[in-house]
Design an enzyme around this catalytic site. Structure first.
Site, PDB file in Angstrom:
ATOM      1  N   HIS A   1       2.963   1.972   7.535  1.00  0.00           N
ATOM      2  CA  HIS A   1       1.712   1.748   8.273  1.00  0.00           C
ATOM      3  C   HIS A   1       1.658   0.333   8.805  1.00  0.00           C
ATOM      4  CE1 HIS A   1       0.948  -0.063   4.408  1.00  0.00           C
ATOM      5  NE2 HIS A   1       0.033  -0.789   5.011  1.00  0.00           N
TER       6      HIS A   1
ATOM      7  N   SER B   1       0.824  -1.209   0.000  1.00  0.00           N
ATOM      8  CA  SER B   1       0.000   0.000   0.000  1.00  0.00           C
ATOM      9  C   SER B   1       0.861   1.264   0.000  1.00  0.00           C
ATOM     10  CB  SER B   1      -0.939   0.003   1.196  1.00  0.00           C
ATOM     11  OG  SER B   1      -1.796  -1.106   1.090  1.00  0.00           O
TER      12      SER B   1
ATOM     13  N   HIS C   1       1.749   1.958  -3.457  1.00  0.00           N
ATOM     14  CA  HIS C   1       0.686   2.629  -4.214  1.00  0.00           C
ATOM     15  C   HIS C   1       0.816   4.152  -4.075  1.00  0.00           C
ATOM     16  CE1 HIS C   1      -1.394  -0.925  -5.428  1.00  0.00           C
ATOM     17  NE2 HIS C   1      -1.816  -1.276  -4.224  1.00  0.00           N
TER      18      HIS C   1
HETATM   19  N1  COD Z   1      -2.428 -12.559 -11.376  1.00  0.00           N
HETATM   20  C1  COD Z   1      -1.959 -13.238 -10.288  1.00  0.00           C
HETATM   21  N2  COD Z   1      -1.130 -12.684  -9.359  1.00  0.00           N
HETATM   22  C2  COD Z   1      -0.737 -11.418  -9.551  1.00  0.00           C
HETATM   23  C3  COD Z   1      -1.184 -10.645 -10.657  1.00  0.00           C
HETATM   24  C4  COD Z   1      -2.057 -11.275 -11.603  1.00  0.00           C
HETATM   25  N3  COD Z   1      -2.528 -10.625 -12.647  1.00  0.00           N
HETATM   26  N4  COD Z   1      -0.645  -9.406 -10.555  1.00  0.00           N
HETATM   27  C5  COD Z   1       0.088  -9.404  -9.420  1.00  0.00           C
HETATM   28  N5  COD Z   1       0.038 -10.603  -8.807  1.00  0.00           N
HETATM   29  C6  COD Z   1       0.646 -11.010  -7.553  1.00  0.00           C
HETATM   30  C7  COD Z   1       2.106 -10.609  -7.388  1.00  0.00           C
HETATM   31  O1  COD Z   1       2.966 -11.560  -7.986  1.00  0.00           O
HETATM   32  C8  COD Z   1       2.249 -10.572  -5.856  1.00  0.00           C
HETATM   33  O2  COD Z   1       2.664 -11.806  -5.328  1.00  0.00           O
HETATM   34  C9  COD Z   1       0.838 -10.276  -5.371  1.00  0.00           C
HETATM   35  O3  COD Z   1      -0.019 -10.311  -6.505  1.00  0.00           O
HETATM   36  C10 COD Z   1       0.728  -8.882  -4.715  1.00  0.00           C
HETATM   37  O4  COD Z   1       1.441  -8.938  -3.544  1.00  0.00           O
HETATM   38  P1  COD Z   1       2.271  -7.756  -2.853  1.00  0.00           P
HETATM   39  O5  COD Z   1       3.108  -8.362  -1.770  1.00  0.00           O
HETATM   40  O6  COD Z   1       2.939  -6.930  -3.891  1.00  0.00           O
HETATM   41  O7  COD Z   1       1.122  -6.863  -2.205  1.00  0.00           O
HETATM   42  P2  COD Z   1       0.525  -6.906  -0.718  1.00  0.00           P
HETATM   43  O8  COD Z   1       0.069  -8.274  -0.382  1.00  0.00           O
HETATM   44  O9  COD Z   1       1.463  -6.215   0.228  1.00  0.00           O
HETATM   45  O10 COD Z   1      -0.737  -5.899  -0.880  1.00  0.00           O
HETATM   46  C11 COD Z   1      -1.813  -6.255  -1.668  1.00  0.00           C
HETATM   47  C12 COD Z   1      -2.988  -5.289  -1.467  1.00  0.00           C
HETATM   48  C13 COD Z   1      -4.132  -5.794  -2.290  1.00  0.00           C
HETATM   49  C14 COD Z   1      -3.381  -5.232   0.004  1.00  0.00           C
HETATM   50  C15 COD Z   1      -2.557  -3.852  -1.898  1.00  0.00           C
HETATM   51  O11 COD Z   1      -2.149  -3.866  -3.227  1.00  0.00           O
HETATM   52  C16 COD Z   1      -3.704  -2.870  -1.737  1.00  0.00           C
HETATM   53  O12 COD Z   1      -4.642  -2.836  -2.510  1.00  0.00           O
HETATM   54  N6  COD Z   1      -3.602  -2.022  -0.738  1.00  0.00           N
HETATM   55  C17 COD Z   1      -4.623  -1.055  -0.463  1.00  0.00           C
HETATM   56  C18 COD Z   1      -5.660  -1.673   0.401  1.00  0.00           C
HETATM   57  C19 COD Z   1      -5.467  -1.275   1.790  1.00  0.00           C
HETATM   58  O13 COD Z   1      -5.420  -0.126   2.109  1.00  0.00           O
HETATM   59  N7  COD Z   1      -5.280  -2.260   2.598  1.00  0.00           N
HETATM   60  C20 COD Z   1      -4.961  -2.019   3.928  1.00  0.00           C
HETATM   61  C21 COD Z   1      -3.514  -1.604   4.032  1.00  0.00           C
HETATM   62  S1  COD Z   1      -2.485  -2.698   3.227  1.00  0.00           S
HETATM   63 ZN    ZN Z   2      -0.516  -2.557   4.378  1.00  0.00          ZN
END
Ligand code: COD
Ligand code: ZN
Length: 364
Positions: free
Chosen positions: A59, A40, A43
């Site tokens: 955070h 996040s 982002h």
């Molecule tokens: N198909 C399959 N897997 C995919 C694809 C796809 N098209 N694209 C990306 N991925 C995989 C990546 O390989 C990766 O393993 C995973 O998706 C994303 O993981 P991270 O580690 O980069 O991200 P996270 O887990 O830290 O965070 C994901 C969230 C969805 C929480 C983040 O992106 C988000 O939306 N944050 C805002 C939401 C929020 O405020 N949440 C509370 C605070 S985090």
């Molecule tokens: Zn987070």
């Protein structure tokens, strides 16, 4: 004190000395011990999530209380705390009915504490706080309701994940979707948060947990966190694979943990009749999804969102800490790398490249 400041999207964080003011009434000053590198913050760094600038990110933190402002009753100097990024008032409609993560009194304006001002500055210019926590810094000042007291035998470089990834993921499975024993689950996106959705589903007793990610490394980790089946959409059609694995029915619970419209539509498509599709990711403001509304009626599919694992911070966070200490949930396996604040940009480069599930910045 030293902090990582974002001045402009697309530019690296600047690790520098900034000033921190003491806590005001209802605020708590925390010496940050550790902070995880969650997507996040990325982002915000890329500009997908807009915040006032300059801002101290971070955070997913934990630390030790060093000072409390007037009126603070729930923590005192020396207490170990997890930082929650969702302040709660305790008296609004949602706080009272048991959903404090949806507290109505949170300010609309982003980047400040609850009184609309900041405690951070450099050369007379105010610096904003990301998510009330601003924990990519040696110290922070947070609203009292964001400092959640935890037991002192919990290592703080593990406790920090309870502040975001573990709470958001495990909570999405247990609190929001309420995964039932013996059911089938698919998780699209097995990063720091998705892996925790998987372990939440495993704790709930799901029979089949299908992990979906583009990176073989993440699918290996998914196995450690309790996934039973693995799909890589770069090799196989994810929808077809899930339908085959579930006898053509789809899954009882699908989770989208990436934050793209396409993967949300995919998650909904692979959800079974009467199944629940839960969106965990927050997509860019401009994103839109396209769904056939008749699917809701004819198949009774449900589409819901999960914010912060529907957490009740003072109940769920100490509970997750207990579960880690009792070896009922995993956190160590999430941490691919430990670094210092000076390495924070490199930690995010590795996250972008998919090299790590989580890095943790350790301050002491
Ligand atoms: N198909 C399959 N897997 C995919 C694809 C796809 N098209 N694209 C990306 N991925 C995989 C990546 O390989 C990766 O393993 C995973 O998706 C994303 O993981 P991270 O580690 O980069 O991200 P996270 O887990 O830290 O965070 C994901 C969230 C969805 C929480 C983040 O992106 C988000 O939306 N944050 C805002 C939401 C929020 O405020 N949440 C509370 C605070 S985090
Ligand atoms: Zn987070």
């Amino acid at each position: 004190m030293k902090a990582a400041v974002l001045y402009e999207p697309g530019k690296p964080l600047v690790v520098e000395d900034i000033k921190i003011a003491p806590p005001k009434a209802g605020e708590v000053r925390v010496k940050v011990a550790a902070n995880g590198c969650c997507h996040s913050d990325l982002h915000v760094m890329t500009g997908d999530m807009r915040m006032p600038l300059p801002i101290v990110l971070g955070h997913e933190g934990a630390g030790i209380v060093t000072e409390v402002g007037p009126g603070v009753a729930s923590v005192k100097e020396g207490d170990h705390v997890v930082l929650s990024f969702s302040p709660v008032c305790g008296y609004c409609y949602y706080c009272t009915e048991g959903n404090p993560h949806l507290c109505e009194t949170r300010p609309k304006k982003m980047g400040t504490l609850l009184d609309g001002t900041t405690r951070l500055a450099k050369n007379g210019t105010e610096i904003f706080h990301f998510a009330f926590t601003a924990s990519f810094a040696e110290e922070t000042v947070v609203p009292e309701s964001c400092a959640i007291k935890i037991r002192e035998d919990m290592p703080l470089d593990r406790a920090c994940f309870v502040g975001c990834g573990t709470m958001t993921g495990v909570g999405a499975a247990l609190n929001t979707a309420k995964v039932q024993p013996g059911t089938t689950v698919a998780v699209i996106g097995c990063g720091g948060v998705g892996l925790n959705v998987i372990q939440g589903a495993a704790v709930a007793g799901a029979r089949q947990i299908i992990a979906i990610d583009l990176l073989p490394k993440k699918l290996d980790l998914a196995k450690t966190f309790g996934a039973t089946h693995f799909v890589n959409p770069s090799q196989d059609d994810a929808f077809k694979a899930v339908m085959e694995l579930t006898g053509g029915r789809g899954v009882d619970y699908a989770f989208e943990v990436i934050s793209t419209a396409k993967t949300i539509e995919l998650a909904f498509k692979m959800t079974a009749r009467r199944g629940t599709c839960t969106i965990v990711g927050v997509s860019p403001e401009s994103a839109r999804i396209t769904l056939n509304p008749n699917i809701f009626t004819m198949m009774e599919k449900r589409l819901i969102g999960s914010f912060y694992g529907s957490t009740r911070p003072r109940i769920d966070m100490p509970r997750l800490v207990d579960m880690y200490m009792e070896k009922k949930i995993k956190i160590d396996e999430l941490v691919s790398r430990t670094c210092t604040l000076d390495d924070v940009n490199e930690a995010y480069d590795l996250l972008k490249q998919g090299e790590v599930a989580r890095s943790v910045v350790k301050f002491f």
